[in-house]
Design a protein around this motif. Structure first.
Motif, PDB file in Angstrom:
ATOM      1  N   ALA A  28      39.496  42.817  43.942  1.00  0.00           N
ATOM      2  CA  ALA A  28      40.632  42.716  43.030  1.00  0.00           C
ATOM      3  C   ALA A  28      41.924  42.406  43.769  1.00  0.00           C
ATOM      4  CB  ALA A  28      40.781  44.004  42.222  1.00  0.00           C
ATOM      5  N   ASP A  32      41.781  39.127  41.816  1.00  0.00           N
ATOM      6  CA  ASP A  32      42.034  39.465  40.406  1.00  0.00           C
ATOM      7  C   ASP A  32      42.865  40.743  40.323  1.00  0.00           C
ATOM      8  OD1 ASP A  32      42.004  39.644  37.665  1.00  0.00           O
ATOM      9  OD2 ASP A  32      39.821  39.670  37.470  1.00  0.00           O
ATOM     10  N   SER A  54      36.057  43.208  38.400  1.00  0.00           N
ATOM     11  CA  SER A  54      36.470  41.950  37.808  1.00  0.00           C
ATOM     12  C   SER A  54      35.243  41.195  37.322  1.00  0.00           C
ATOM     13  CB  SER A  54      37.204  41.117  38.867  1.00  0.00           C
ATOM     14  OG  SER A  54      37.326  39.772  38.451  1.00  0.00           O
TER      15      SER A  54
END
Length: 141
Positions: A28, A32, A54
């Motif tokens: 992440a 993301d 994610s």
């Protein structure tokens, strides 16, 4: 496998991978950076009740598990597409993912090679289908 070795309906099961909280946070942070993947306190108050992986991480894990089976071997030329991508259930820290792959389409080309399409279905340790997508690849003969 060569293109000519594939048959509609062939099925393959992959090994599994355990996603840790650290794996989810690391992915992440790089790819993301949304709260449900990074902020444990905020994620606990959200829709999923805690941190989740994610969807892009689930997709990548799915692809890696499929490739590790080694079905394409040296005969793969290139990926040609991914369709009908579905994130069906959240993936939590501690979930162990495995993939079932089924050959769903074969498209021969005049050059002797062809496109193989597989339906990839990813399951957690509870047997819940968390991800599904069709993956196509050009395979030599």
């Amino acid at each position: 496998m060569k293109f000519s070795d594939f048959k509609i309906g062939q099925r393959y099961e992959t090994g599994s991978v355990l996603l840790t909280k650290e794996d989810i946070l690391r992915f992440a942070e790089l790819y993301d950076p949304q709260y449900m993947h990074l902020d444990e306190d905020k994620a606990k108050k959200g829709r999923f009740g805690g941190l989740i992986a994610s969807g892009m991480q689930t997709l990548n894990v799915t692809f890696r598990l499929w490739i590790d089976v080694g079905v394409y071997g040296e005969h793969i030329i290139a990926g040609t597409g991914m369709n009908h991508i579905q994130f069906l259930k959240p993936v939590y820290p501690g979930d162990e993912l495995r993939v079932m792959a089924e050959v769903t389409e074969l498209r021969p080309r005049r050059t002797g090679n062809g496109t193989v399409t597989v339906l990839l279905s990813t399951f957690n340790q509870k047997g819940q289908n968390v991800f599904r997508a069709e993956l196509s690849a050009l395979v030599d003969n």
